[in-house]
Design a protein around this motif. Sequence first.
Motif, PDB file in Angstrom:
ATOM      1  N   PHE A  43      26.955  61.182  35.350  1.00 48.72           N
ATOM      2  CA  PHE A  43      27.505  60.532  36.536  1.00 48.72           C
ATOM      3  C   PHE A  43      27.787  61.547  37.647  1.00 48.72           C
ATOM      4  N   PHE A  44      28.497  62.616  37.324  1.00 52.36           N
ATOM      5  CA  PHE A  44      28.851  63.601  38.348  1.00 52.36           C
ATOM      6  C   PHE A  44      27.652  64.454  38.765  1.00 52.36           C
ATOM      7  N   LEU A  45      26.722  64.675  37.840  1.00 48.89           N
ATOM      8  CA  LEU A  45      25.506  65.404  38.181  1.00 48.89           C
ATOM      9  C   LEU A  45      24.702  64.649  39.241  1.00 48.89           C
ATOM     10  N   HIS A  46      24.778  63.332  39.230  1.00 43.85           N
ATOM     11  CA  HIS A  46      24.053  62.523  40.211  1.00 43.85           C
ATOM     12  C   HIS A  46      24.392  62.964  41.642  1.00 43.85           C
ATOM     13  N   PHE A  47      25.654  63.164  41.920  1.00 41.52           N
ATOM     14  CA  PHE A  47      26.076  63.549  43.266  1.00 41.52           C
ATOM     15  C   PHE A  47      25.544  64.934  43.638  1.00 41.52           C
ATOM     16  N   ILE A  48      25.564  65.852  42.675  1.00 40.62           N
ATOM     17  CA  ILE A  48      25.057  67.200  42.923  1.00 40.62           C
ATOM     18  C   ILE A  48      23.560  67.148  43.223  1.00 40.62           C
ATOM     19  N   LEU A  49      22.820  66.380  42.439  1.00 47.89           N
ATOM     20  CA  LEU A  49      21.374  66.278  42.662  1.00 47.89           C
ATOM     21  C   LEU A  49      21.054  65.607  43.993  1.00 47.89           C
ATOM     22  N   ASP A  50      21.860  64.652  44.404  1.00 48.74           N
ATOM     23  CA  ASP A  50      21.609  64.001  45.690  1.00 48.74           C
ATOM     24  C   ASP A  50      21.915  64.918  46.875  1.00 48.74           C
ATOM     25  N   ALA A  51      22.645  65.994  46.639  1.00 53.44           N
ATOM     26  CA  ALA A  51      22.917  66.952  47.713  1.00 53.44           C
ATOM     27  C   ALA A  51      21.755  67.933  47.904  1.00 53.44           C
ATOM     28  N   VAL A  52      20.813  67.936  46.971  1.00 50.09           N
ATOM     29  CA  VAL A  52      19.624  68.794  47.043  1.00 50.09           C
ATOM     30  C   VAL A  52      18.559  68.057  47.862  1.00 50.09           C
ATOM     31  N   PRO A  53      17.803  68.760  48.689  1.00 53.21           N
ATOM     32  CA  PRO A  53      16.724  68.074  49.418  1.00 53.21           C
ATOM     33  C   PRO A  53      15.780  67.357  48.442  1.00 53.21           C
ATOM     34  N   HIS A  54      15.531  66.104  48.696  1.00 52.19           N
ATOM     35  CA  HIS A  54      14.689  65.301  47.820  1.00 52.19           C
ATOM     36  C   HIS A  54      14.042  64.178  48.621  1.00 52.19           C
ATOM     37  N   VAL A  55      13.054  63.577  48.026  1.00 50.41           N
ATOM     38  CA  VAL A  55      12.384  62.446  48.653  1.00 50.41           C
ATOM     39  C   VAL A  55      12.618  61.225  47.769  1.00 50.41           C
ATOM     40  N   ASP A  56      12.812  60.123  48.404  1.00 49.72           N
ATOM     41  CA  ASP A  56      12.870  58.851  47.701  1.00 49.72           C
ATOM     42  C   ASP A  56      12.305  57.795  48.642  1.00 49.72           C
ATOM     43  N   PRO A  57      12.079  56.598  48.168  1.00 52.29           N
ATOM     44  CA  PRO A  57      11.506  55.602  49.075  1.00 52.29           C
ATOM     45  C   PRO A  57      12.328  55.399  50.346  1.00 52.29           C
ATOM     46  N   GLY A  58      13.637  55.580  50.263  1.00 55.72           N
ATOM     47  CA  GLY A  58      14.486  55.435  51.441  1.00 55.72           C
ATOM     48  C   GLY A  58      14.191  56.456  52.529  1.00 55.72           C
ATOM     49  N   THR A  59      13.555  57.570  52.152  1.00 54.55           N
ATOM     50  CA  THR A  59      13.177  58.594  53.125  1.00 54.55           C
ATOM     51  C   THR A  59      12.271  58.007  54.199  1.00 54.55           C
ATOM     52  N   PHE A  60      11.486  57.016  53.814  1.00 49.13           N
ATOM     53  CA  PHE A  60      10.490  56.460  54.717  1.00 49.13           C
ATOM     54  C   PHE A  60      10.948  55.170  55.402  1.00 49.13           C
ATOM     55  N   LEU A  61      12.211  54.786  55.186  1.00 46.90           N
ATOM     56  CA  LEU A  61      12.756  53.618  55.872  1.00 46.90           C
ATOM     57  C   LEU A  61      13.295  54.033  57.239  1.00 46.90           C
ATOM     58  N   ASN A  62      13.384  53.099  58.120  1.00 48.72           N
ATOM     59  CA  ASN A  62      13.932  53.340  59.455  1.00 48.72           C
ATOM     60  C   ASN A  62      15.391  53.794  59.316  1.00 48.72           C
ATOM     61  N   PRO A  63      15.729  54.995  59.784  1.00 47.90           N
ATOM     62  CA  PRO A  63      17.102  55.485  59.626  1.00 47.90           C
ATOM     63  C   PRO A  63      18.131  54.658  60.399  1.00 47.90           C
ATOM     64  N   GLU A  64      17.674  53.863  61.344  1.00 43.56           N
ATOM     65  CA  GLU A  64      18.591  53.048  62.143  1.00 43.56           C
ATOM     66  C   GLU A  64      18.871  51.681  61.521  1.00 43.56           C
ATOM     67  N   ARG A  65      18.210  51.351  60.407  1.00 45.26           N
ATOM     68  CA  ARG A  65      18.397  50.024  59.809  1.00 45.26           C
ATOM     69  C   ARG A  65      19.800  49.890  59.228  1.00 45.26           C
ATOM     70  N   ASP A  66      20.278  48.686  59.164  1.00 49.73           N
ATOM     71  CA  ASP A  66      21.615  48.387  58.647  1.00 49.73           C
ATOM     72  C   ASP A  66      21.635  48.635  57.139  1.00 49.73           C
ATOM     73  N   GLU A  67      22.453  49.569  56.699  1.00 46.00           N
ATOM     74  CA  GLU A  67      22.496  49.911  55.271  1.00 46.00           C
ATOM     75  C   GLU A  67      23.068  48.795  54.406  1.00 46.00           C
ATOM     76  N   ASN A  68      23.721  47.830  55.015  1.00 48.82           N
ATOM     77  CA  ASN A  68      24.276  46.726  54.233  1.00 48.82           C
ATOM     78  C   ASN A  68      23.271  45.608  53.998  1.00 48.82           C
ATOM     79  N   LYS A  69      22.103  45.706  54.623  1.00 51.44           N
ATOM     80  CA  LYS A  69      21.051  44.728  54.375  1.00 51.44           C
ATOM     81  C   LYS A  69      20.251  45.161  53.150  1.00 51.44           C
TER      82      LYS A  69
END
Length: 156
Positions: free
Chosen positions: A29-55
């Motif tokens: 669980f805690f390792l997840h946060f550390i890994l997300d702080a490392v530069p990485h790619v995920d499908p969200g990388t290619f989404l519009n950064p201005e889109r509403d994150e609650n959608k």
Amino acid sequence: MIITPHLLAGSALADAATTNLSGAFLIGFFLHFILDAVPHVDPGTFLNPERDENKPWPTWLYIYAAAEFIFAWLLVIILFKNRSDFGIIMIGGLGGIFVDIIDNNPFRVLRQLPILKQIHWVHKKMHYDLPASKWYWGFLTQLIIIGGSLWYLLKF
């Protein structure tokens, strides 16, 4: 970060650090946060950064996540099912992806519940948003994490 490196790194670190199931989950669980702080790619990388994150995400993204989820778990089960520490490996992996399960599901309203709201806030603050034009750096870091985790788990 995609599911596979989170799951494998959570499994490997939990296996290296503990024989306790609760401890294995918390390590992942805690390792997840550390890994997300490392530069990485995920499908969200290619989404519009201005889109509403609650959608909710686009449908293709849920299909991708579900397919990768199944693939990653099948990989772990096939490779490690006969090991005496299989429970630690599984629970560490579950801890490694649990943040994404609770934070990136189609029911965005869950993010407003107590504790989940705080987890979402920390997850968002720790998450390294790599620009889409630099996706290859994130791909490299994930390959290293996947390779290192598999190396450790297969070594023992």
